[in-house]
Design an enzyme around this catalytic site. Structure first.
Site, mmCIF file in Angstrom:
data_model
loop_
_atom_site.group_PDB
_atom_site.id
_atom_site.type_symbol
_atom_site.label_atom_id
_atom_site.label_comp_id
_atom_site.label_asym_id
_atom_site.label_seq_id
_atom_site.Cartn_x
_atom_site.Cartn_y
_atom_site.Cartn_z
ATOM 1 N N SER A 145 0.850 -1.182 0.000
ATOM 2 C CA SER A 145 0.000 0.000 0.000
ATOM 3 C C SER A 145 0.889 1.237 0.000
ATOM 4 O O SER A 145 1.797 1.353 0.825
ATOM 5 C CB SER A 145 -0.884 -0.042 1.251
ATOM 6 O OG SER A 145 -1.603 1.153 1.398
ATOM 7 N N LYS A 171 -1.223 -0.883 -4.377
ATOM 8 C CA LYS A 171 -2.429 -0.134 -3.971
ATOM 9 C C LYS A 171 -2.021 1.304 -3.710
ATOM 10 O O LYS A 171 -1.050 1.562 -3.003
ATOM 11 C CB LYS A 171 -3.017 -0.782 -2.709
ATOM 12 C CG LYS A 171 -3.891 0.107 -1.835
ATOM 13 C CD LYS A 171 -4.674 -0.736 -0.852
ATOM 14 C CE LYS A 171 -4.968 -0.027 0.446
ATOM 15 N NZ LYS A 171 -5.742 -0.872 1.376
ATOM 16 N N LYS A 173 -3.313 5.130 -2.377
ATOM 17 C CA LYS A 173 -4.328 5.892 -1.656
ATOM 18 C C LYS A 173 -4.742 7.085 -2.520
ATOM 19 O O LYS A 173 -3.873 7.729 -3.125
ATOM 20 C CB LYS A 173 -3.752 6.384 -0.328
ATOM 21 C CG LYS A 173 -3.420 5.259 0.638
ATOM 22 C CD LYS A 173 -4.692 4.650 1.192
ATOM 23 C CE LYS A 173 -4.381 3.631 2.271
ATOM 24 N NZ LYS A 173 -5.613 3.082 2.856
ATOM 25 N N ASP A 198 -7.496 3.032 -3.087
ATOM 26 C CA ASP A 198 -8.241 3.040 -1.816
ATOM 27 C C ASP A 198 -8.542 4.483 -1.435
ATOM 28 O O ASP A 198 -7.627 5.290 -1.243
ATOM 29 C CB ASP A 198 -7.401 2.367 -0.719
ATOM 30 C CG ASP A 198 -8.159 2.239 0.601
ATOM 31 O OD1 ASP A 198 -9.327 2.664 0.672
ATOM 32 O OD2 ASP A 198 -7.576 1.697 1.565
ATOM 33 N N GLU A 223 -11.398 0.685 -3.437
ATOM 34 C CA GLU A 223 -11.737 0.358 -2.051
ATOM 35 C C GLU A 223 -12.412 1.536 -1.365
ATOM 36 O O GLU A 223 -11.930 2.675 -1.431
ATOM 37 C CB GLU A 223 -10.410 -0.002 -1.350
ATOM 38 C CG GLU A 223 -10.551 -0.781 -0.068
ATOM 39 C CD GLU A 223 -9.181 -1.053 0.569
ATOM 40 O OE1 GLU A 223 -8.162 -1.149 -0.153
ATOM 41 O OE2 GLU A 223 -9.142 -1.156 1.800
ATOM 42 N N ASP A 248 -14.255 -1.921 2.900
ATOM 43 C CA ASP A 248 -13.304 -2.087 4.008
ATOM 44 C C ASP A 248 -13.997 -1.573 5.275
ATOM 45 O O ASP A 248 -14.629 -2.344 6.014
ATOM 46 C CB ASP A 248 -12.011 -1.317 3.674
ATOM 47 C CG ASP A 248 -11.031 -1.195 4.833
ATOM 48 O OD1 ASP A 248 -11.338 -1.646 5.941
ATOM 49 O OD2 ASP A 248 -9.936 -0.621 4.653
ATOM 50 N N LYS A 272 -10.389 -7.149 7.782
ATOM 51 C CA LYS A 272 -9.391 -6.824 8.800
ATOM 52 C C LYS A 272 -9.900 -7.398 10.114
ATOM 53 O O LYS A 272 -10.920 -6.913 10.639
ATOM 54 C CB LYS A 272 -9.230 -5.309 8.932
ATOM 55 C CG LYS A 272 -8.570 -4.639 7.724
ATOM 56 C CD LYS A 272 -8.520 -3.133 7.882
ATOM 57 C CE LYS A 272 -7.850 -2.505 6.681
ATOM 58 N NZ LYS A 272 -8.046 -1.039 6.636
ATOM 59 N N GLY A 300 -4.630 -4.473 6.071
ATOM 60 C CA GLY A 300 -3.625 -4.232 7.108
ATOM 61 C C GLY A 300 -3.859 -2.924 7.825
ATOM 62 O O GLY A 300 -4.461 -1.994 7.272
HETATM 63 O O1 SMG Z 1 -0.743 -2.594 6.890
HETATM 64 O O2 SMG Z 1 0.124 -2.458 4.895
HETATM 65 C C1 SMG Z 1 -0.625 -2.046 5.788
HETATM 66 C C2 SMG Z 1 -1.432 -0.815 5.511
HETATM 67 C C3 SMG Z 1 -2.488 -1.066 4.509
HETATM 68 O O3 SMG Z 1 -3.341 0.865 3.449
HETATM 69 C C4 SMG Z 1 -3.441 0.086 4.369
HETATM 70 N N1 SMG Z 1 -4.398 0.210 5.289
HETATM 71 O O4 SMG Z 1 -7.641 1.559 4.681
HETATM 72 O O5 SMG Z 1 -6.755 -0.241 4.012
HETATM 73 C C5 SMG Z 1 -6.679 0.819 4.622
HETATM 74 C C6 SMG Z 1 -5.377 1.269 5.258
HETATM 75 C C7 SMG Z 1 -5.591 1.738 6.643
HETATM 76 C C8 SMG Z 1 -4.343 2.114 7.302
HETATM 77 S S1 SMG Z 1 -4.535 3.340 8.471
HETATM 78 C C9 SMG Z 1 -3.529 2.816 9.743
HETATM 79 MG MG MG Z 2 -8.790 0.456 3.119
#
Ligand code: SMG
Ligand code: MG
Length: 383
Positions: A145, A171, A173, A198, A223, A248, A272, A300
């Site tokens: 990510s 991925k 953001k 995402d 996402e 998510d 998650k 994650g």
């Molecule tokens: O753990 O590799 C990881 C992060 C993956 O982008 C990631 N998580 O919305 O999916 C999501 C984000 C939330 C992270 S905020 C701590």
């Molecule tokens: Mg997400």
């Protein structure tokens, strides 16, 4: 059935500096506050991790609410109890409404202890939770990510680095103003990579036509574009997009998956465990997707090695069919609080599932002490 008696639960607060901060549509994570649960049952020690953030950006839980709920409500319900399954522990905690991250930290430690008591790997115990005809995997497909960067060129440089490391799924953001142009630039530089976006709830249904412009980039999924607790409006958006929507934030238990599927609000599920209250409900979500043939992957929360080991265990289940947000240790922490580090198998973008008993990684108490000592530097308001 193997039972454990919970003798004590101790919380450790550690400040974990990230190797690479993650900027999302709701903020920047540079140092993660982590509350660890150390649970003792006789000679055994089980570990769990609370992923609540410093502020209520991803969900309403924070390190403040989690410590409050753990200390005053959840821990007193568990200490002294004998349980033979995580489901029993959940029933003991059921009087506390909500607060899934706090509950998941304790349930994680219970799963670790139960697996140790049985002498099996956590992944095997999770596989046994519901009848599954397909076997579990020894290594799981993973991706990486990448947060919101200052420029598109900076994003392209990080993608280049991650592809060179061997990550087979990228991925990115996104947020309003950082979406279509970004995707166009990345697609023109990398026409064939497995790419997804995402939004972390940064859009509204009024943006549907704008989001439909993403359809031409052959994305694996988009996402959580809309409200963090919404399913209904996603069901109005999905028919207007060719890109599969993945939920998510909105999925809190297996029935949310059933509802989302019934309304056709998404075509893919991100699971998650901490968001659904722990590994037990995570197994229930997995079972729904497995039975219905719905594509599923494990998300994650920048976990330390404790939460990551647990996520790898559930990612090994056969219903997890898409690459998970589980990157190698060196993408997150240097060092982490567990050994050995998780490494990426670059030939197939996988990470091995721990095979030892319990969570299968060794928690380093000296590192917990070191990172606990840094808590006040970063989170003085949360004594
Ligand atoms: O753990 O590799 C990881 C992060 C993956 O982008 C990631 N998580 O919305 O999916 C999501 C984000 C939330 C992270 S905020 C701590
Ligand atoms: Mg997400």
């Amino acid at each position: 059935m193997t039972a454990i008696t919970i003798d004590s639960i101790r919380l450790h607060r550690v400040a974990m500096p990230l190797v690479e901060p993650l900027r999302t549509s709701f903020g920047l994570e540079a140092v993660r506050p982590v509350v660890l649960a150390e649970m003792r049952a006789g000679e055994r020690v089980g570990w769990g991790e609370c992923v609540a953030g410093e502020g209520p950006g991803y969900s309403y839980e924070t390190i403040g609410t989690a410590q409050h709920i753990l200390t005053h409500y959840l821990i007193p319900k568990l200490v002294g109890q004998t349980v033979s399954s995580a489901a029993e522990a959940r029933r003991l905690m059921a009087g506390v409404r909500g607060h899934p991250n706090a509950k998941a930290a304790l349930e994680g430690a219970i799963w670790d202890l139960l697996a140790q008591a049985r002498g099996v790997a956590l992944a095997d115990l999770l596989w046994e939770r519901y009848p599954l005809t397909k076997p579990r995997r020894d290594r799981v497909l993973v991706g990486v990510s990448i947060g919101i960067q200052p420029t598109i060129d900076a994003t392209l440089a990080i993608i280049e680095k991650r592809l060179a490391e061997g990550y087979g799924r990228i991925k990115l953001k996104i947020q309003p103003g950082w979406d279509v142009e970004l995707a166009a630039a990345v697609r023109s530089a990398y026409p064939d990579i497995c790419l997804m976006l995402d939004a972390n709830s940064a859009y509204t249904l009024d943006d549907a036509d704008h989001l439909a412009k993403l359809d031409r980039f052959n994305l694996l999924m988009l996402e959580q574009p809309l409200g963090h607790d919404d399913i209904y409006e996603h069901s109005k958006l999905q028919p207007r997009l060719q890109t599969p929507i993945c939920l998510d934030e909105s999925i809190h238990h297996a029935n949310d998956v059933r509802l989302a599927l019934e309304l056709k609000a998404c075509r893919i599920i991100n699971l998650k465990p901490p968001r659904v209250g722990g590994l037990d409900e995570a197994c229930a979500v997995h079972k729904v997707c497995y039975d219905e043939g719905v594509p599923l992957w494990i998300g994650g929360m920048l976990e330390t090695g404790i939460g990551r080991a647990q996520n790898l265990a559930i990612a090994s289940l056969p219903g997890v069919t898409l690459p998970s947000d589980l990157s190698a240790t060196n993408r997150y922490y240097a060092p982490d609080i567990t050994e050995p580090p998780f490494v990426l198998n670059r030939e197939d973008s996988t990470i091995a599932v721990p095979s030892g008993v319990g969570i299968g990684v060794e928690v380093q108490q000296d590192r917990i002490a070191t990172f606990a000592g840094r808590w006040n530097d970063y989170f003085p308001a949360w004594m």
